[in-house]
Design an enzyme around this catalytic site. Structure first.
Site, PDB file in Angstrom:
ATOM      1  N   ASN A   9       0.789  -1.149  -0.083  1.00 45.25           N
ATOM      2  CA  ASN A   9      -0.017  -0.054  -0.017  1.00 45.25           C
ATOM      3  C   ASN A   9       1.050   1.141   0.133  1.00 45.25           C
ATOM      4  OD1 ASN A   9      -1.936   2.165   0.539  1.00 45.25           O
ATOM      5  ND2 ASN A   9      -2.371   1.466   2.589  1.00 45.25           N
ATOM      6  N   LYS A  11      -0.015   4.404  -0.371  1.00 46.40           N
ATOM      7  CA  LYS A  11      -0.412   5.477   0.249  1.00 46.40           C
ATOM      8  C   LYS A  11      -0.130   6.660  -0.506  1.00 46.40           C
ATOM      9  CE  LYS A  11      -0.153   3.289   4.552  1.00 46.40           C
ATOM     10  NZ  LYS A  11      -0.029   3.102   6.086  1.00 46.40           N
ATOM     11  N   HIS A  94      -9.291   1.047   5.176  1.00 41.55           N
ATOM     12  CA  HIS A  94      -8.065   1.315   5.812  1.00 41.55           C
ATOM     13  C   HIS A  94      -8.166   2.163   6.968  1.00 41.55           C
ATOM     14  CE1 HIS A  94      -4.105   2.524   6.617  1.00 41.55           C
ATOM     15  NE2 HIS A  94      -3.496   1.370   6.044  1.00 41.55           N
ATOM     16  N   GLU A  96      -6.422   4.658   8.087  1.00 41.21           N
ATOM     17  CA  GLU A  96      -6.562   6.096   7.449  1.00 41.21           C
ATOM     18  C   GLU A  96      -7.732   6.605   6.855  1.00 41.21           C
ATOM     19  OE1 GLU A  96      -2.723   5.464   5.575  1.00 41.21           O
ATOM     20  OE2 GLU A  96      -1.959   4.927   7.489  1.00 41.21           O
ATOM     21  N   GLU A 166      -5.239  -5.152  10.515  1.00 34.68           N
ATOM     22  CA  GLU A 166      -4.239  -4.071  10.854  1.00 34.68           C
ATOM     23  C   GLU A 166      -4.449  -3.128  12.126  1.00 34.68           C
ATOM     24  OE1 GLU A 166      -2.376  -2.623   6.956  1.00 34.68           O
ATOM     25  OE2 GLU A 166      -4.105  -1.554   7.208  1.00 34.68           O
ATOM     26  N   GLY A 172       2.602   2.086  10.606  1.00 36.15           N
ATOM     27  CA  GLY A 172       3.527   3.264  10.525  1.00 36.15           C
ATOM     28  C   GLY A 172       4.314   3.583  11.953  1.00 36.15           C
ATOM     29  N   SER A 212       3.760  -2.062  10.365  1.00 36.10           N
ATOM     30  CA  SER A 212       5.001  -2.153  10.380  1.00 36.10           C
ATOM     31  C   SER A 212       5.653  -3.756  10.197  1.00 36.10           C
ATOM     32  CB  SER A 212       5.334  -1.912  11.722  1.00 36.10           C
ATOM     33  OG  SER A 212       5.055  -0.493  12.113  1.00 36.10           O
TER      34      SER A 212
END
Ligand code: PGA
Length: 252
Positions: A9, A11, A94, A96, A166, A172, A212
């Site tokens: 991904n 992003k 996701h 985010e 996730e 991240g 991560s």
């Protein structure tokens, strides 16, 4: 056997020139793998990525889409637009998108429906926040995210669904779930699907881990029986790291 997948991904990273450069690095290292390999560049670079990777074993996928077919939704992209540039798989849900763009389970259920109507495969993401885990509420959160967005589907529709667990606290941050935490949650997810749809659906649904994943920890995470691959953020922006993660499947 379940499909094993490693998806990168990207992003909101890489302009056109950077996308082309990273794809050319990826092409230098392409090899056969036990896992299906996917990359998700930004919308503006999907078509050139698709063209550049035509006839390779790397699939180009999208990071998001809108639920409507077309219309007055300024700034949005629909399933048929994605399909028209060669994209057959979309990441939905996701964290985010949930956190910064207010995507709710109900909205995601609509997006899932639209993707399926267009015969797309979906990588559906979910996961708890740190506070949920600290208060021992992580199983409840994950269960409700899955139920609210996906449990209206027929059994047949599940052949187009890939799940991606996730944990938000691992995305991240450099902090990854331990292999035990990942396996425990993945087994719980499979049990949740089994209870609703039965063992055939549960045992054939791929469940990816994201948060991560790096070359140093990929093998340990992927070696868990219920972890069928990974959704990779930061480490997917470097061809060498991405392939090191893909190669971690070699010995599964
Ligand atoms: P990360 O991102 O690998 O950089 O933690 C994973 C993701 O957001 O899918």
């Amino acid at each position: 056997m379940r499909t094993q997948i490693v998806a990168g991904n990207w992003k909101m990273n890489n302009d056109l020139a950077q996308t082309q450069a990273l794809i050319s690095d990826l092409k230098k290292q392409i090899q056969t793998s036990n896992a299906e390999v996917m990359i998700a560049p930004t919308f503006t670079n999907l078509y050139s990525a698709f063209e550049a990777l035509r006839n390779t074993n790397i699939e180009v996928i999208a990071q998001n889409m809108h639920f409507a077919k077309n219309g007055a939704y300024t700034g949005e992209i629909s399933a048929c637009m994605l399909k028209s540039v060669g994209v057959e798989t979309v990441i939905l849900g996701h964290s985010e998108r949930r956190a910064y763009f207010n995507e709710t389970d109900e909205l995601l259920a609509q997006k899932v429906e639209a993707a399926l109507e267009n015969n797309m495969r979906i990588i559906f993401c979910f996961g708890e926040e740190l506070a949920d885990r600290k208060s021992d509420n992580h199983f409840n959160i994950v269960e409700s995210q899955i139920k609210n967005a996906l449990f209206h589907l027929s059994s047949d529709a599940w052949s187009s669904i890939v799940l991606a667990y996730e944990p938000v606290w691992a995305i991240g941050t450099g902090e990854t779930a331990s292999p035990e935490q990942a396996q425990e949650m993945h087994a719980f997810i499979r049990k949740t699907i089994d209870a609703k749809y039965g063992s055939d659906v549960a045992n054939s649904t791929s469940i990816l881990y994201g948060g991560s994943v790096k070359p140093v920890n990929a093998k340990e995470i992927f070696s868990n029986p219920d972890v069928d691959g990974g959704l990779i953020g930061g480490a997917a922006l470097n061809a060498e790291d991405f392939f090191a993660i893909i190669n971690a499947f070699g010995e599964k």
